[in-house]
Every structure is written in C-alpha cells, then in structure tokens.
Design a protein around this motif. Structure first.
Motif, PDB file in Angstrom:
ATOM      1  N   ASP A  13       0.835  -1.209   0.000  1.00  0.00           N
ATOM      2  CA  ASP A  13       0.000   0.000   0.000  1.00  0.00           C
ATOM      3  C   ASP A  13       0.868   1.256   0.000  1.00  0.00           C
ATOM      4  OD1 ASP A  13      -2.225  -1.597   0.019  1.00  0.00           O
ATOM      5  OD2 ASP A  13      -2.604  -1.379   2.170  1.00  0.00           O
ATOM      6  N   ALA A  14       1.934   1.238   0.798  1.00  0.00           N
ATOM      7  CA  ALA A  14       2.826   2.403   0.872  1.00  0.00           C
ATOM      8  C   ALA A  14       3.503   2.633  -0.473  1.00  0.00           C
ATOM      9  CB  ALA A  14       3.863   2.205   1.975  1.00  0.00           C
ATOM     10  N   LEU A  15       3.926   1.551  -1.127  1.00  0.00           N
ATOM     11  CA  LEU A  15       4.529   1.683  -2.459  1.00  0.00           C
ATOM     12  C   LEU A  15       3.535   2.312  -3.436  1.00  0.00           C
ATOM     13  CD1 LEU A  15       6.558  -1.591  -3.042  1.00  0.00           C
ATOM     14  CD2 LEU A  15       7.406   0.747  -3.192  1.00  0.00           C
ATOM     15  N   GLY A  16       2.276   1.940  -3.293  1.00  0.00           N
ATOM     16  CA  GLY A  16       1.245   2.484  -4.173  1.00  0.00           C
ATOM     17  C   GLY A  16       1.080   3.983  -4.032  1.00  0.00           C
ATOM     18  N   ALA A  17       1.517   4.533  -2.910  1.00  0.00           N
ATOM     19  CA  ALA A  17       1.410   5.984  -2.696  1.00  0.00           C
ATOM     20  C   ALA A  17       2.536   6.745  -3.389  1.00  0.00           C
ATOM     21  CB  ALA A  17       1.417   6.283  -1.200  1.00  0.00           C
ATOM     22  N   LEU A  18       3.558   6.039  -3.859  1.00  0.00           N
ATOM     23  CA  LEU A  18       4.689   6.691  -4.529  1.00  0.00           C
ATOM     24  C   LEU A  18       4.375   6.898  -6.012  1.00  0.00           C
ATOM     25  CD1 LEU A  18       7.691   4.615  -3.119  1.00  0.00           C
ATOM     26  CD2 LEU A  18       6.834   6.825  -2.303  1.00  0.00           C
ATOM     27  N   ALA A  19       5.113   7.788  -6.621  1.00  0.00           N
ATOM     28  CA  ALA A  19       5.025   7.981  -8.071  1.00  0.00           C
ATOM     29  C   ALA A  19       5.495   6.687  -8.750  1.00  0.00           C
ATOM     30  CB  ALA A  19       5.916   9.149  -8.492  1.00  0.00           C
ATOM     31  N   PRO A  20       4.957   6.376  -9.925  1.00  0.00           N
ATOM     32  CA  PRO A  20       5.330   5.125 -10.598  1.00  0.00           C
ATOM     33  C   PRO A  20       6.839   4.934 -10.767  1.00  0.00           C
ATOM     34  CG  PRO A  20       3.446   6.101 -11.684  1.00  0.00           C
ATOM     35  CD  PRO A  20       3.916   7.100 -10.658  1.00  0.00           C
ATOM     36  N   LEU A  21       7.564   5.991 -11.125  1.00  0.00           N
ATOM     37  CA  LEU A  21       9.011   5.865 -11.289  1.00  0.00           C
ATOM     38  C   LEU A  21       9.675   5.530  -9.960  1.00  0.00           C
ATOM     39  CD1 LEU A  21      11.568   6.029 -13.009  1.00  0.00           C
ATOM     40  CD2 LEU A  21      11.604   8.488 -12.579  1.00  0.00           C
ATOM     41  N   ASP A  22       9.224   6.164  -8.893  1.00  0.00           N
ATOM     42  CA  ASP A  22       9.792   5.888  -7.569  1.00  0.00           C
ATOM     43  C   ASP A  22       9.482   4.452  -7.132  1.00  0.00           C
ATOM     44  OD1 ASP A  22      10.753   8.447  -7.608  1.00  0.00           O
ATOM     45  OD2 ASP A  22       9.171   9.260  -6.310  1.00  0.00           O
ATOM     46  N   GLN A  23       8.297   3.987  -7.427  1.00  0.00           N
ATOM     47  CA  GLN A  23       7.949   2.593  -7.117  1.00  0.00           C
ATOM     48  C   GLN A  23       8.917   1.651  -7.818  1.00  0.00           C
ATOM     49  OE1 GLN A  23       3.859   1.526  -7.986  1.00  0.00           O
ATOM     50  NE2 GLN A  23       3.145   3.535  -7.296  1.00  0.00           N
ATOM     51  N   GLU A  24       9.161   1.929  -9.096  1.00  0.00           N
ATOM     52  CA  GLU A  24      10.045   1.069  -9.881  1.00  0.00           C
ATOM     53  C   GLU A  24      11.466   1.085  -9.323  1.00  0.00           C
ATOM     54  OE1 GLU A  24      10.842  -1.635 -13.026  1.00  0.00           O
ATOM     55  OE2 GLU A  24       9.030  -0.992 -11.995  1.00  0.00           O
ATOM     56  N   ILE A  25      11.935   2.247  -8.930  1.00  0.00           N
ATOM     57  CA  ILE A  25      13.290   2.353  -8.361  1.00  0.00           C
ATOM     58  C   ILE A  25      13.386   1.520  -7.096  1.00  0.00           C
ATOM     59  CG2 ILE A  25      14.920   3.945  -7.245  1.00  0.00           C
ATOM     60  CD1 ILE A  25      13.862   6.110  -9.252  1.00  0.00           C
ATOM     61  N   VAL A  26      12.441   1.679  -6.195  1.00  0.00           N
ATOM     62  CA  VAL A  26      12.455   0.940  -4.923  1.00  0.00           C
ATOM     63  C   VAL A  26      12.371  -0.561  -5.187  1.00  0.00           C
ATOM     64  CG1 VAL A  26      11.157   0.493  -2.803  1.00  0.00           C
ATOM     65  CG2 VAL A  26      11.542   2.855  -3.552  1.00  0.00           C
ATOM     66  N   GLN A  27      11.485  -0.973  -6.073  1.00  0.00           N
ATOM     67  CA  GLN A  27      11.329  -2.402  -6.352  1.00  0.00           C
ATOM     68  C   GLN A  27      12.572  -2.993  -7.021  1.00  0.00           C
ATOM     69  OE1 GLN A  27       7.655  -2.356  -8.562  1.00  0.00           O
ATOM     70  NE2 GLN A  27       6.413  -2.396  -6.694  1.00  0.00           N
ATOM     71  N   LEU A  28      13.128  -2.276  -7.986  1.00  0.00           N
ATOM     72  CA  LEU A  28      14.342  -2.776  -8.637  1.00  0.00           C
ATOM     73  C   LEU A  28      15.484  -2.910  -7.632  1.00  0.00           C
ATOM     74  CD1 LEU A  28      14.276  -0.806 -12.020  1.00  0.00           C
ATOM     75  CD2 LEU A  28      14.178  -3.301 -11.752  1.00  0.00           C
ATOM     76  N   HIS A  29      15.560  -1.990  -6.702  1.00  0.00           N
ATOM     77  CA  HIS A  29      16.646  -2.021  -5.727  1.00  0.00           C
ATOM     78  C   HIS A  29      16.422  -3.109  -4.669  1.00  0.00           C
ATOM     79  CE1 HIS A  29      20.067  -0.598  -3.503  1.00  0.00           C
ATOM     80  NE2 HIS A  29      19.334  -0.356  -2.423  1.00  0.00           N
ATOM     81  N   HIS A  30      15.275  -3.094  -4.034  1.00  0.00           N
ATOM     82  CA  HIS A  30      15.054  -3.996  -2.894  1.00  0.00           C
ATOM     83  C   HIS A  30      14.577  -5.378  -3.297  1.00  0.00           C
ATOM     84  CE1 HIS A  30      15.917  -1.125   0.276  1.00  0.00           C
ATOM     85  NE2 HIS A  30      15.329  -0.211  -0.485  1.00  0.00           N
ATOM     86  N   TRP A  31      13.797  -5.498  -4.327  1.00  0.00           N
ATOM     87  CA  TRP A  31      13.245  -6.802  -4.686  1.00  0.00           C
ATOM     88  C   TRP A  31      14.041  -7.502  -5.769  1.00  0.00           C
ATOM     89  CZ3 TRP A  31       7.343  -5.318  -4.973  1.00  0.00           C
ATOM     90  CH2 TRP A  31       6.903  -5.002  -3.687  1.00  0.00           C
ATOM     91  N   ASP A  32      14.643  -6.741  -6.673  1.00  0.00           N
ATOM     92  CA  ASP A  32      15.351  -7.359  -7.785  1.00  0.00           C
ATOM     93  C   ASP A  32      16.866  -7.304  -7.627  1.00  0.00           C
ATOM     94  OD1 ASP A  32      12.934  -8.026  -9.210  1.00  0.00           O
ATOM     95  OD2 ASP A  32      12.750  -5.895  -9.676  1.00  0.00           O
ATOM     96  N   GLY A  33      17.343  -6.593  -6.594  1.00  0.00           N
ATOM     97  CA  GLY A  33      18.749  -6.630  -6.246  1.00  0.00           C
ATOM     98  C   GLY A  33      19.679  -5.757  -7.065  1.00  0.00           C
ATOM     99  N   PHE A  34      19.178  -4.783  -7.791  1.00  0.00           N
ATOM    100  CA  PHE A  34      20.043  -3.901  -8.566  1.00  0.00           C
ATOM    101  C   PHE A  34      20.528  -2.745  -7.697  1.00  0.00           C
ATOM    102  CE2 PHE A  34      17.405  -5.830 -11.885  1.00  0.00           C
ATOM    103  CZ  PHE A  34      18.394  -6.262 -12.771  1.00  0.00           C
ATOM    104  N   ASN A  35      21.776  -2.304  -7.966  1.00  0.00           N
ATOM    105  CA  ASN A  35      22.239  -1.110  -7.264  1.00  0.00           C
ATOM    106  C   ASN A  35      21.721   0.113  -8.015  1.00  0.00           C
ATOM    107  OD1 ASN A  35      24.135  -0.235  -9.285  1.00  0.00           O
ATOM    108  ND2 ASN A  35      25.600  -1.768  -8.529  1.00  0.00           N
ATOM    109  N   LEU A  36      21.892   1.281  -7.415  1.00  0.00           N
ATOM    110  CA  LEU A  36      21.304   2.487  -7.990  1.00  0.00           C
ATOM    111  C   LEU A  36      21.903   2.856  -9.343  1.00  0.00           C
ATOM    112  CD1 LEU A  36      20.819   4.622  -4.756  1.00  0.00           C
ATOM    113  CD2 LEU A  36      19.142   3.209  -5.962  1.00  0.00           C
ATOM    114  N   ALA A  37      23.186   2.600  -9.538  1.00  0.00           N
ATOM    115  CA  ALA A  37      23.809   2.877 -10.839  1.00  0.00           C
ATOM    116  C   ALA A  37      23.222   1.958 -11.914  1.00  0.00           C
ATOM    117  CB  ALA A  37      25.315   2.704 -10.756  1.00  0.00           C
ATOM    118  N   GLU A  38      23.001   0.706 -11.577  1.00  0.00           N
ATOM    119  CA  GLU A  38      22.394  -0.228 -12.527  1.00  0.00           C
ATOM    120  C   GLU A  38      20.957   0.190 -12.853  1.00  0.00           C
ATOM    121  OE1 GLU A  38      24.860  -4.240 -11.193  1.00  0.00           O
ATOM    122  OE2 GLU A  38      23.019  -3.687 -10.128  1.00  0.00           O
TER     123      GLU A  38
END
Length: 178
Positions: A124-149
């Motif tokens: 629910d909290a992720l849903g409150a973020l902008a779509p790009l921000d959701q994608e950044i958080v998910q790619l980092h925490h769930w998919d294991g990419f670093n911020l440069a990637e």
C-alpha cells in the motif's frame, strides 16, 4: 464542404462501376472504408483495433485486387467475407494472448515464492509513490540492482536515481510509521 466532395467522389465511383468499368483497389476502398470501419468498430474493444483491422483489409484488397468480383453486390459480399476472416484471426490471436497471460501468471504464482516479509502495508505504501519511484524501490530492494544499474535500466542519470530513491525511502518511512 469536404464531406460533400467525398460524397460526389463516391457517387462518381459507383456510377463508373455501374457503367461497366471495374473497380480499382483505390476506388473500392473509397466506396467501402466507412462501412468497413463501422463493421470493426462494432465488434472490437477499441477504435485503434478497428482502425488497424480496417487497414489490414485494405492491404488484402491491394494484394488480391484481381479477386474483387465485378458485380458491386458480390464485391461488397467478398469484402465483408475478407473482413470477417480478418476479425476471426484477430479474435483468435486475442484469445491466445489471454491464455498465454493466464498460463504465465499461473506459472509465476507456482514458481516464484512470495516474500512473506513484505506486508500488505508495504504494498500500500509503495502504491502511494510515483510510478518511477515505485520502480526504483522495487528494482533495488526486490530485484537486487544497485542504484547505478537502475539508472542504466531506466535510462536516467545516476544522480537523479539516487535523489529519487532517497526521497522515496523518506516518503515510505513516513507512510509506514503513520
């Protein structure tokens, strides 16, 4: 006035065809484009699909110009037979895509374990973020990419991704602590 001109042109084409001059693909399309589009528009979900299917029929008319019957009534019947086949192919393709999506979703449900540590509140909290921000958080925490990637994946500058990630984390912290 443009509509009047189009009607005159259609009348001229019909008169020419009635006098024994066979229809060219261009004239055949001009005579039937509105009726053909309406045929598809009544049968598919979107105007875009109707336009695409109408265009598909136009291509067939050009490829099979020699098959257009000389008689106007038979020619129109031939045209709508072609349209019906194009529509059938479209419907079968949609059904195949739907079945494929369902099978893929079922496969994911069985093969990918859900992270039980991610609560409904986090979703629910992720849903409150902008779509790009959701994608950044998910790619980092769930998919294991670093911020440069992530910057490379999203086609953004690394500094932009870092600042958006920092703001998104702060926003998530604020939402989840409330």
């Amino acid at each position: 006035m443009a509509v009047e001109g189009a009607r005159d042109e259609t009348a001229d084409i019909q008169e020419l065809w009635s006098s024994g001059v066979p229809a060219t693909p261009t004239s055949f399309i001009k005579l039937n484009r509105d009726a053909l589009f309406a045929y598809f528009a009544r049968r598919v979900d979107s105007v875009e699909d109707a336009a695409d299917l109408t265009g598909d029929v136009f291509v067939i008319i050009w490829r099979r110009a020699d098959d257009i019957p000389f008689d106007q009534t038979r020619a129109r019947m031939w045209l709508f037979g072609v349209a019906r086949n194009v529509l059938s192919n479209h419907m079968r393709a949609q059904a195949r895509r739907r079945r494929l999506r369902e099978r893929a979703a079922e496969q994911v449900r069985h093969d990918v374990p859900l992270d039980e540590s991610v609560s409904e509140g986090v979703h629910d909290a992720l849903g409150a973020l902008a779509p790009l921000d959701q994608e950044i958080v998910q790619l980092h925490h769930w998919d294991g990419f670093n911020l440069a990637e992530i910057a490379g994946i999203l086609g953004r500058r690394p500094a932009t991704i870092r600042s958006r990630y920092a703001r998104a984390r702060a926003r998530l912290r604020q939402i989840l602590s409330a």
